[in-house]
Design a protein around this motif. Sequence first.
Motif, PDB file in Angstrom:
ATOM      1  N   VAL A 218       0.833  -1.199   0.000  1.00 30.18           N
ATOM      2  CA  VAL A 218       0.000   0.000   0.000  1.00 30.18           C
ATOM      3  C   VAL A 218       0.868   1.249   0.000  1.00 30.18           C
ATOM      4  CG1 VAL A 218      -1.687   1.336   1.319  1.00 30.18           C
ATOM      5  CG2 VAL A 218      -1.926  -1.153   1.135  1.00 30.18           C
ATOM      6  N   HIS A 264      -6.517   8.782  -5.945  1.00 28.07           N
ATOM      7  CA  HIS A 264      -5.461   8.601  -4.949  1.00 28.07           C
ATOM      8  C   HIS A 264      -5.992   8.816  -3.533  1.00 28.07           C
ATOM      9  CE1 HIS A 264      -1.670   9.167  -2.797  1.00 28.07           C
ATOM     10  NE2 HIS A 264      -2.108  10.360  -2.408  1.00 28.07           N
ATOM     11  N   TYR A 267      -8.235   5.921  -2.395  1.00 29.61           N
ATOM     12  CA  TYR A 267      -7.461   4.714  -2.074  1.00 29.61           C
ATOM     13  C   TYR A 267      -6.756   4.873  -0.728  1.00 29.61           C
ATOM     14  CZ  TYR A 267      -3.901   1.062  -2.337  1.00 29.61           C
ATOM     15  OH  TYR A 267      -3.098  -0.025  -2.062  1.00 29.61           O
ATOM     16  N   GLU A 268      -6.141   6.025  -0.507  1.00 27.67           N
ATOM     17  CA  GLU A 268      -5.447   6.245   0.762  1.00 27.67           C
ATOM     18  C   GLU A 268      -6.421   6.199   1.933  1.00 27.67           C
ATOM     19  OE1 GLU A 268      -3.132   9.953   2.821  1.00 27.67           O
ATOM     20  OE2 GLU A 268      -2.392   9.275   0.870  1.00 27.67           O
ATOM     21  N   LYS A 270      -9.282   4.609   2.090  1.00 29.24           N
ATOM     22  CA  LYS A 270      -9.771   3.239   2.243  1.00 29.24           C
ATOM     23  C   LYS A 270      -8.735   2.367   2.974  1.00 29.24           C
ATOM     24  CE  LYS A 270     -11.071  -0.804  -0.573  1.00 29.24           C
ATOM     25  NZ  LYS A 270      -9.838  -1.614  -0.332  1.00 29.24           N
ATOM     26  N   GLU A 271      -7.468   2.537   2.640  1.00 31.50           N
ATOM     27  CA  GLU A 271      -6.442   1.661   3.175  1.00 31.50           C
ATOM     28  C   GLU A 271      -5.884   2.118   4.535  1.00 31.50           C
ATOM     29  OE1 GLU A 271      -5.635  -1.205   1.967  1.00 31.50           O
ATOM     30  OE2 GLU A 271      -6.876  -1.033   0.173  1.00 31.50           O
TER      31      GLU A 271
END
Length: 278
Positions: A218, A264, A267-268, A270-271
């Motif tokens: 990640v 971006h 995604y950040e 979510k992770e």
Amino acid sequence: MPNDFNLPIIEEFRANHGRVGGWLEGARLVLLTTTGARSGKPHITPVGFYADGDGRILVIASAAGAPKHPAWYHNLVAQPRVTVETGVLTYEAEATVLKGEDRDRAFARAVEVEPGWAAYQAKTSRVIPVVALTEVPGPPRFNATSLGETIRVVHDAFRRELGLIREEIAESGTAKGLATQLRVNCLTMCQGLHNHHTGEDTMLFPTLADRHPELAPVVDRLRQEHERIAVLLTDLKTVVTDEAADPRQVLLDVERLTDELEAHLLYEEKELVPLLDA
């Protein structure tokens, strides 16, 4: 204390990390806390601002064209140390009243983006002051209760600013180059995003990688996306600093940046956000 008119705006601003609706929807606002020139008590006022491109923001003491300067202006003249709330963070600042040509250039830039400032000046015989607010160095105070929430509110601030810039470019037309203030807004947003990613690359990501080795894929992907976004930011800076820039091309670059940046950010969030909140 704020007056009755400002109180609901202040409450909405704080509850929504700088976002307000109604007739102020889409406005760039901060909450400015000054020290009463006579009372010595703190006074909170929502004020519009625009970026100066020099690590500071500018506020205009228009009072909607009233014959007298607003109370907050008299307060900061007497005591230049003020507190600024952006919705994302709170910081101390030093207020400087711009004079002469500096004031005139700054006011003309503001009028390029919002002609209403000129209408206010036309209503009054006083010269409407422009005040620079320069952040006093110190640790940032984010308006969030966890690191995960900090990431979210910072991301949302970039989303809002990109949205405003897109609207301003779309409204600027194609007959002439971009207004000076719009260029400053773009470059300020680019610098802020660069600083945010630098902070993540040098502090947040190494800490996460050390404590959670399973996050290595990640973190690697996020670093690569930072490099890609840096290229897009460089492209955007090149376009907006061109005096003959075509707003259509700038808008295409902003839309390209916005699309990649949103993917971006999602995604950040979510992770990383669930882990940081935990």
